[in-house]
Each structure stands twice: as C-alpha cells, then as structure tokens.
Design an enzyme around this catalytic site. Structure first.
Site, PDB file in Angstrom:
ATOM      1  N   GLY A   1     -15.288   4.915   4.004  1.00  0.00           N
ATOM      2  CA  GLY A   1     -14.577   6.115   4.443  1.00  0.00           C
ATOM      3  C   GLY A   1     -15.219   6.669   5.702  1.00  0.00           C
ATOM      4  CG  ASP A   2     -13.513   6.845   9.043  1.00  0.00           C
ATOM      5  OD1 ASP A   2     -14.427   6.082   9.411  1.00  0.00           O
ATOM      6  OD2 ASP A   2     -12.321   6.506   8.992  1.00  0.00           O
TER       7      ASP A   2
ATOM      8  CD  GLU B   1      -2.521   1.444   2.583  1.00  0.00           C
ATOM      9  OE1 GLU B   1      -3.508   0.718   2.800  1.00  0.00           O
ATOM     10  OE2 GLU B   1      -2.109   2.298   3.399  1.00  0.00           O
TER      11      GLU B   1
ATOM     12  CB  THR C   1      -4.489   5.570   0.796  1.00  0.00           C
ATOM     13  OG1 THR C   1      -3.560   6.639   0.748  1.00  0.00           O
ATOM     14  CG2 THR C   1      -3.861   4.362   1.448  1.00  0.00           C
TER      15      THR C   1
ATOM     16  CE  LYS D   1     -17.272  -3.964   4.107  1.00  0.00           C
ATOM     17  NZ  LYS D   1     -15.995  -3.427   4.559  1.00  0.00           N
TER      18      LYS D   1
END
Ligand code: FAD
Length: 312
Positions: A97-98, A7, A38, A180
């Site tokens: 996401g937040d 990542e 990201t 999911k």
C-alpha cells in the site's frame, strides 16, 4: 486452459452499491477463477470491502481480498487477517500500500510491516495458528480421516512490468517479486500496462531470475480519454499515445468505448498468444466491457451474454 478473473472496488455510496449489485450477476455467471476486491488505503474501506467479499462468498465464485499493511502494527494486521479468514476468505492479494501522499515519510508512522513480503508471511502465520490441521477424508473408508496441514491459502502479490515508481532498477523489481515468492506468495497480478511486450519481457526476466509462480497480466478496457488520464495518474504508467489519440478522435462515447474494448481485446489476444496463463480484468465495477474483451479473446462463449449495452 487460460484463466480469467476480475477486480472490483468497494462501492462508495448506496447508488454505487446498487449498480454493483446489477453488474455482479453477469460477471459471476461468466465463471471467473476468482474475483478480487480492492482495499482502501489505510483500511478506509475495511467494512465495505468485507461486505462485498461476503456477497461473493454466497455465490460459487472464489473471492480474493486485497489487504494493505503500510501504517499497521503487527497486532492490527493480524486482527484484520483473522477477521477476513473468519468470514471465510482464503485468498488474499498482499500489498504494502501507499503512505498518505504529500506528507514527508519522516512524519508518517509507516507501521511494523515494511513490505508486501512481510504481509505474505504474516497471512501464512495467522492462518496456520488459526487452523494448524484439517481432516482429509480417506477414499473408500467412510467416516475415516487423516490429519493434514491447515487449509491452503492463495496469496497473490503485485508485479510491475514497467517498474514500481519507487524502484530504482529492473533488478530491484525482480528481486522484490522473488522475495515475495520466497515469503510464500503463490500468484502475482500485474499493474496495468498497454503493450504486450512490456509484460512478456518482464515475465521472461522474472523466470530467468527464478520466479516460478503464475504472473497474471492486469488489463483494463479504457473507455474514454478522461478515464485514461485518471488511470495513468493512479498507476504512474506512461501515456499510450496510439490509444490516447484514438480515444480523442472518437466521434461519440459509444465509439470511444468501442476503441477501448478493441484495444484491450487485441492486447489480451497478444498476451495469450505470447504464453500468458490468463487475464485479470480491472472492471471498474462494470460488466459489459470486461465481458466484451473476454468474448473477443474466446475465453467465454459469445452466446452466454447479452452484448447489446456498451458502457459510456
Ligand atoms: P512492495 O512489493 O513491498 O514494494 C513495491 C516497490 O517499492 C518495490 O520495488 C520496493 O523495492 C519499493 N519500496 C518499498 N518500500 C520502500 C521504501 N521504504 N523505500 C524505497 N523503496 C521502497 N493499493 C491499495 O491501497 N489498495 C489496493 O487494493 C491495491 N490493489 C493493487 C492491486 C494490484 C494488482 C497492484 C499492482 C497494485 C495495487 N495497489 C493497491 C497499489 C499498491 O499498494 C502500490 O503500488 C504500492 O506502492 C506497492 O505495493 P506493493 O505491494 O507492490 O509493495
């Protein structure tokens, strides 16, 4: 054969960009299954993420784009997905996401997509609309082709071995992951954790609940006590006391780096011995420590990479 992947995050300024450029070469040369990039909350990094993905597309490595959906309308999210597909990206990590921290949810526009599962469905829908059919060459018949369904898309999702901070129970985490997969996800990548049993127990429970996709453990070599604190603040995991003590007792930054690499290597070995299909390494845009972990687990050849430099 166990896989490995990395990542990266989009660099924030020119110096970080130049540093990433230096680190990319050794990471790509190691031969990862994919490299994910990201995506800043609320689309803040869209352009820079896409730029890193385009750089990866120019290499032999497969890029995977993280996408978040909280705060987006259907139309905005569809446009974003189309933009990434047009750039040539066919692997995604679909995330809710937040929402912005410190603001009551009642005062925030959370957008049209309520969960990562809905984003998974939308990615599939946009891809099918864009490319419903593709031609498959017929072996032995030059120039002939048959029509098949559109280009396959890899859609990964997040999994939380120690529970998502908002989840009320293990059952809710398992149901969310199962939903999911039912929505069309074909890979899961885990949140950080520090004990092999956390991941292995979660995977066993996920299999019993009916999850069949691969669940890659996400690992990070943590090279200092300060970094450990930052990472725990971000992911909400409990303090791994043994590792914290050893990092504090380290005599120098190099010694602390050695502690972090040894801890991550031991964890990776235990995970692979326990049946993990591969290792996904959070690199913090550095190559030395992740490659040292891969060498220590035997996933890459020792002689392929220079081992002399250890990051501070
Ligand atoms: P979901 O699977 O939709 O939900 C997660 C959990 O929250 C579930 O347990 C669900 O039941 C619960 N939940 C969801 N909505 C509600 C609600 N309204 N009320 C109560 N409970 C609810 N974030 C970024 O911004 N950019 C990134 O690039 C990024 N990459 C990540 C990569 C990985 C591998 C992981 C593990 C996380 C990453 N994150 C990233 C963080 C992620 O966006 C957050 O953890 C987010 O809170 C959850 O996203 P999700 O896709 O798991 O959401």
């Amino acid at each position: 054969m166990a896989t490995f992947s990395f990542e990266l995050y989009p660099p924030r300024d020119a110096a970080a960009d130049a540093a990433l450029e230096r680190e990319l070469g050794p990471l790509i040369a190691a031969g990862p299954e994919f490299v994910s990039v990201t995506y800043g909350a609320n689309g803040s990094s869209r352009g820079v993420s896409l730029d890193v993905l385009r750089r990866l597309l120019a290499t032999e490595v497969r890029p995977m784009a993280h996408l978040t959906c909280v705060g987006s309308s259907y139309a905005e999210a569809s446009r974003l997905i189309r933009e990434f597909l047009d750039a040539g990206v066919t692997s995604f990590l679909a995330l809710r996401g937040d929402p912005p921290a410190g603001v009551p949810e009642s005062e925030i526009d959370l957008g049209d997509l309520g969960s990562a599962g809905e984003l998974v469905q939308l990615i599939h829908r946009v891809q099918l609309e864009r490319e419903p059919y593709r031609q498959h060459a017929l072996p032995g018949l030059p120039g002939a082709a048959r029509l098949g369904s559109g280009r396959p898309v890899t859609i990964a999702v997040a999994a939380f071995p120690n529970g998502h901070p908002r989840s009320r129970s293990r059952a809710q985490d398992l149901d969310t992951l199962l939903a999911k997969e039912a929505a069309g996800a074909n890979l899961a990548i885990s949140q950080l954790f520090f004990h092999a049993d956390d991941y292995l127990g979660f995977v066993a429970d996920a299999r019993a609940a009916g999850v069949t996709m691969r669940i890659l453990p996400g690992l990070m070599p943590v090279l200092s006590r300060a970094r450990l604190d930052r990472v725990l603040r971000l992911c909400g995991e409990a303090l791994p006391e043994g590792l914290a003590r050893e990092l504090e007792a380290a005599a120098s930054p190099e010694d602390a780096a050695r502690v972090g690499i040894e801890h991550a290597t031991g964890l990776a070995r235990d995970l692979l011995a326990g049946g993990a299909a591969g290792i996904h390494l959070y690199t913090f845009n550095r190559s030395e420590a992740p490659l040292a972990v891969l060498r220590g687990t035997g996933l890459i050849e020792p002689e392929r990479h220079d081992t002399t430099r250890i990051p501070a």
